[in-house]
Design a protein around this motif. Sequence first.
Motif, PDB file in Angstrom:
ATOM      1  N   UNK A 227       0.027 -16.851  -3.051  1.00 54.61           N
ATOM      2  CA  UNK A 227      -0.790 -15.960  -3.874  1.00 54.61           C
ATOM      3  C   UNK A 227      -0.242 -14.542  -3.807  1.00 54.61           C
ATOM      4  N   UNK A 228      -0.046 -13.925  -4.979  1.00 55.48           N
ATOM      5  CA  UNK A 228       0.673 -12.660  -5.036  1.00 55.48           C
ATOM      6  C   UNK A 228      -0.058 -11.524  -4.311  1.00 55.48           C
ATOM      7  N   UNK A 229      -1.377 -11.523  -4.356  1.00 55.32           N
ATOM      8  CA  UNK A 229      -2.109 -10.463  -3.680  1.00 55.32           C
ATOM      9  C   UNK A 229      -1.847 -10.447  -2.184  1.00 55.32           C
ATOM     10  N   UNK A 230      -1.816 -11.625  -1.565  1.00 55.01           N
ATOM     11  CA  UNK A 230      -1.542 -11.717  -0.131  1.00 55.01           C
ATOM     12  C   UNK A 230      -0.082 -11.398   0.160  1.00 55.01           C
ATOM     13  N   UNK A 235       4.205  -7.626   2.283  1.00 54.29           N
ATOM     14  CA  UNK A 235       5.386  -6.798   2.007  1.00 54.29           C
ATOM     15  C   UNK A 235       5.082  -5.324   2.250  1.00 54.29           C
ATOM     16  N   UNK A 236       3.921  -4.874   1.817  1.00 58.14           N
ATOM     17  CA  UNK A 236       3.553  -3.468   2.017  1.00 58.14           C
ATOM     18  C   UNK A 236       3.425  -3.125   3.501  1.00 58.14           C
ATOM     19  N   UNK A 240       5.966  -0.537   6.141  1.00 58.28           N
ATOM     20  CA  UNK A 240       5.513   0.511   7.062  1.00 58.28           C
ATOM     21  C   UNK A 240       5.966   0.278   8.494  1.00 58.28           C
ATOM     22  N   UNK A 241       6.483  -0.921   8.776  1.00 59.71           N
ATOM     23  CA  UNK A 241       6.776  -1.302  10.164  1.00 59.71           C
ATOM     24  C   UNK A 241       8.049  -0.676  10.705  1.00 59.71           C
ATOM     25  N   UNK A 304      -1.752  -6.092  12.662  1.00 51.30           N
ATOM     26  CA  UNK A 304      -2.161  -5.223  11.555  1.00 51.30           C
ATOM     27  C   UNK A 304      -2.762  -5.943  10.352  1.00 51.30           C
ATOM     28  N   UNK A 305      -2.676  -7.250  10.302  1.00 49.65           N
ATOM     29  CA  UNK A 305      -3.268  -7.962   9.164  1.00 49.65           C
ATOM     30  C   UNK A 305      -4.797  -7.924   9.233  1.00 49.65           C
TER      31      UNK A 305
END
Length: 305
Positions: A227-230, A235-236, A240-241, A304-305
């Motif tokens: 699912x693209x939202x997840x 990726x975002x 930041x990592x 962080x999820x």
Amino acid sequence: MNFNLLKELCSVHAPSGNEIAMKEFLIEYIRSNQHDWRVKPLIIEGDGFQDGFLLVFGNPITAVFAHMDSIGFTVRYGHQLVPIGGPEQKSGYKLRGSDSQGEILCELEVSREEEISYKFSRQIERGTELVFDCNFREDQHFVQSCYLDNRLGVFNALKLAETLENGIIAFSCWEEHGGGSVSVLAKYIYENFKVRQALISDITWITEGVRHGQGVVISMRDRSIPRRGYLNKIINLAKTSGIPFQLEVEAFGGSDGKELQASPYPFDWVFIGAAEDNVHSPDEKVHKEDISSMINMYKFLMENL
């Protein structure tokens, strides 16, 4: 990084359908080492999970799936072999196993008609499983062995377990030969912990778009499409990592993610893993920097999820 544990994992006999030796190895390792981990996990296993099992840490939000099985061959009749999963087939490859008559170290033979058989001093009992003989190699930049897919995914899960405070690690079976274990694990995870997001700790391929030493691979799709939202969320966070990563887009291949997607539970999933050369052969090859970034990325995302 010390890869002695990975070498041991690559040597365990655990072709699809016969993962019990790997399960026993892992549970013994976990019980012997969990006193040094940040959180002691709850081990959930038993007949209801067949040979799969779960580690539950704290109050989980995300589950990591790592399959324990490997490709290989099953002895048919006479000297015939039947593939387990999709092993590379080349005459001269060393195969190992055992039957009631003892240990076996034989050679794979591939005819001009691409029929596969074994070369050995005696006939091997039908139904015997043969796997690639393990020749684990390490140099300054690479590790190379059979079954880095997916013993490296399991290694990553065990390194994650050392510092994981909240999460689930699910060790699954049969992935290389069609799956069948993940749906059982997913049912228990969702119904008992309401967890519905996952990361797939597995190994992907070096291609024209994925290079050695450029970081862990986040797969935007293979044969299945997350699912693209997840996916965007993953990726975002990865951006930041500060941890090196690559993006992959493929039309083929699959993982435990396809079983999660086909289950009746609303799991989101993304495949994240290091890339290897010489796929499904005795000479799978992965860059050490990609292994480090895989381990670091999993630790970051699970926090962080």
